[in-house]
Design an enzyme around this catalytic site. Structure first.
Site, PDB file in Angstrom:
ATOM      1  N   ASP A  22      51.083  10.322  55.499  1.00  0.00           N
ATOM      2  CA  ASP A  22      51.187   9.873  54.106  1.00  0.00           C
ATOM      3  C   ASP A  22      50.045   8.897  53.837  1.00  0.00           C
ATOM      4  OD1 ASP A  22      52.073   9.420  51.567  1.00  0.00           O
ATOM      5  OD2 ASP A  22      53.935   8.419  52.123  1.00  0.00           O
ATOM      6  N   ASP A 137      48.444  13.949  48.768  1.00  0.00           N
ATOM      7  CA  ASP A 137      48.304  12.824  49.697  1.00  0.00           C
ATOM      8  C   ASP A 137      49.319  12.803  50.829  1.00  0.00           C
ATOM      9  OD1 ASP A 137      50.480  12.263  48.116  1.00  0.00           O
ATOM     10  OD2 ASP A 137      49.916  10.192  47.676  1.00  0.00           O
ATOM     11  N   GLU A 138      50.026  13.897  51.077  1.00  0.00           N
ATOM     12  CA  GLU A 138      50.955  13.906  52.211  1.00  0.00           C
ATOM     13  C   GLU A 138      51.123  15.307  52.769  1.00  0.00           C
ATOM     14  OE1 GLU A 138      55.202  13.314  51.667  1.00  0.00           O
ATOM     15  OE2 GLU A 138      54.938  13.437  49.492  1.00  0.00           O
TER      16      GLU A 138
END
Length: 443
Positions: A22, A137-138
């Site tokens: 993350d 973003d993860e």
């Protein structure tokens, strides 16, 4: 060759090793890459604070901005009340905000953020055969075939922890943005772990320890439990993950249906979902940052040659061919420049990758460069599609010039009436897309 930790055994017939990666305050981290002076400062990324706009929301707030009460999804008006814009601050004006209590606001630039995310994803796909990209973003990684829960020779940590630290350090070193990583035997626990020690954290939950790790955490930390469900659980006297694990499963099912059973299992550290991949990579790349910016032409060429060889080998190891070869040159402070050359068809040709990359690099011979990258994209995994290219020079001369037999097409098949002429060095028939390509080409 794929990079793995030396001596890392494969976990056979054992517990899965799942990583949840993350990126921390990702949009704000990207803005700091572009403007290093923002490091350590309160940064808010959002829309609606520009002149003439009255409605907007915060997309991301850095941890420094959060200390002032600024949060994601918050109205920009509320954010500005808590943290005035630095542009409006003036230490000498008693009616203006104090610069010590002001922050930097930046508009959302998704194309730039996607380009940085693409660099992160390249690393993740290099470190794991199974990657599930959840958002920009993860992502989840199943690295069971790359490492194991065995103890390292020193006995102080597991091999899985060492592998996760390697992934995290590669992101920091090659991309320059911080990531928090959770390591656990399953997806649900790994996600909780990645959020446990933010920012820039690494939390490992070994098999058998999940229930104890989760027990003291607020119930809304459990994956899938949102604010509304948390309030309903609180009305049942369930406030922690431990309470949820101990609760009567039948009562949870009566209240929430099968979701209630999932909540109970996840609170106990159990989750049998497999990490399912979201598809093959769209591109393969490798980047290298210089310790200090350099104008040394030979040094830049040496780095690009090494990167080109590495990328071509990675493509070959995955039985991938490519239609586009490109480079990235990052100039100070963080001016990202990408250039790409489209081919007539998919190829597997390491020498061509090096030749095209060096050719594209020539534009930046006189520029100070802080980072270089080489990428192959428009990937194909069908060996039958291999194009026949005698050589880069010959292949280029076989294509009609703009205005001869019609316009050429770019890598997406769109018309490319850009009027490109022969190279200035007189190379007959060699057309080049010299203008900067969209950052999407480097994803």
């Amino acid at each position: 060759m794929e990079e793995t930790l030396p001596g890392a055994p494969t976990a056979e017939d054992g517990e899965r090793v799942v990583l949840h990666v993350d990126m921390d305050c990702f949009y704000a981290s990207c803005e700091r890459l572009r403007d290093p002076s923002l490091r350590g400062e309160p940064v808010v990324v959002g829309m609606g604070y520009e002149a003439g706009e009255t409605v907007g929301a915060v997309a991301t707030a850095s941890y420094e901005a959060r200390e002032y009460g600024v949060e994601s999804a918050q109205a920009i008006s509320a954010a500005l009340d808590r943290l005035p814009r630095m542009a409006a601050a003036d230490a000498d004006d008693p009616d203006a905000p104090d610069p010590a209590d002001a922050g930097y606001y930046r508009p959302v630039d998704m194309e730039f953020y996607k380009s940085v995310a693409a660099d992160v994803k390249e690393i993740l796909h290099d470190c794991a055969d199974t990657v599930r990209e959840v958002s920009v973003d993860e992502a989840y990684l199943d690295v069971t075939d790359r490492t194991s829960w065995d103890r390292a020779p020193d006995g102080d940590r597991t091999l899985a922890e060492g592998f996760a630290r390697y992934v995290k350090q590669r992101i920091g070193r090659e991309v320059g943005a911080p990531a928090s990583v959770g390591v656990a035997p399953n997806m649900a626990t790994a996600k909780v772990a990645s959020d446990h020690d933010k920012p820039d954290g690494l939390t490992v939950v070994e098999p058998g320890d999940a229930a104890d790790f989760l027990a003291p955490l607020p119930v809304d930390d459990i994956h899938g439990v949102g604010p509304v469900t948390a309030r309903e659980l609180a009305s049942m006297g369930i406030e922690t993950a431990g309470d949820l694990a101990d609760a009567d499963t039948s009562a949870l099912v009566d209240r929430f249906g099968e979701r209630g059973r999932e909540f109970s299992e996840r609170a106990r550290g159990s989750d049998d979902r497999e990490v399912t991949p979201t598809g093959r990579p769209k591109s393969l790349s490798r980047e290298s940052a210089f310790a200090a910016e350099t104008e040394d032409v030979e040094r830049k060429r040496e780095v690009v040659q090494a990167l080109a060889a590495d990328v071509a080998e990675r493509a070959r190891s995955r039985d991938a061919m490519y239609r586009t070869i490109g480079i990235k040159a990052v100039l100070p402070p963080f001016d990202v420049n990408t250039r790409a050359e489209s081919l007539s068809g998919p190829v597997d040709d390491p020498e061509l990758v090096e030749e095209v990359a060096l050719d594209l690099l020539a534009e930046f011979h006189d520029d100070p460069v802080r980072k270089l990258g080489v990428r192959v994209s428009n990937l194909s995994f069908d060996a039958g599609e291999q194009a026949t290219l005698v050589g880069y020079e010959d292949a280029a001369t076989e294509h009609p010039r703009d205005g001869d037999d019609g316009p050429s097409t770019d890598r997406d098949g769109d018309s490319n009436d850009n009027g490109d002429a022969d190279d200035a060095d007189g190379g007959a028939g060699r057309r080049r897309r010299r203008g900067q390509v969209d950052l999407g080409d480097f994803e």
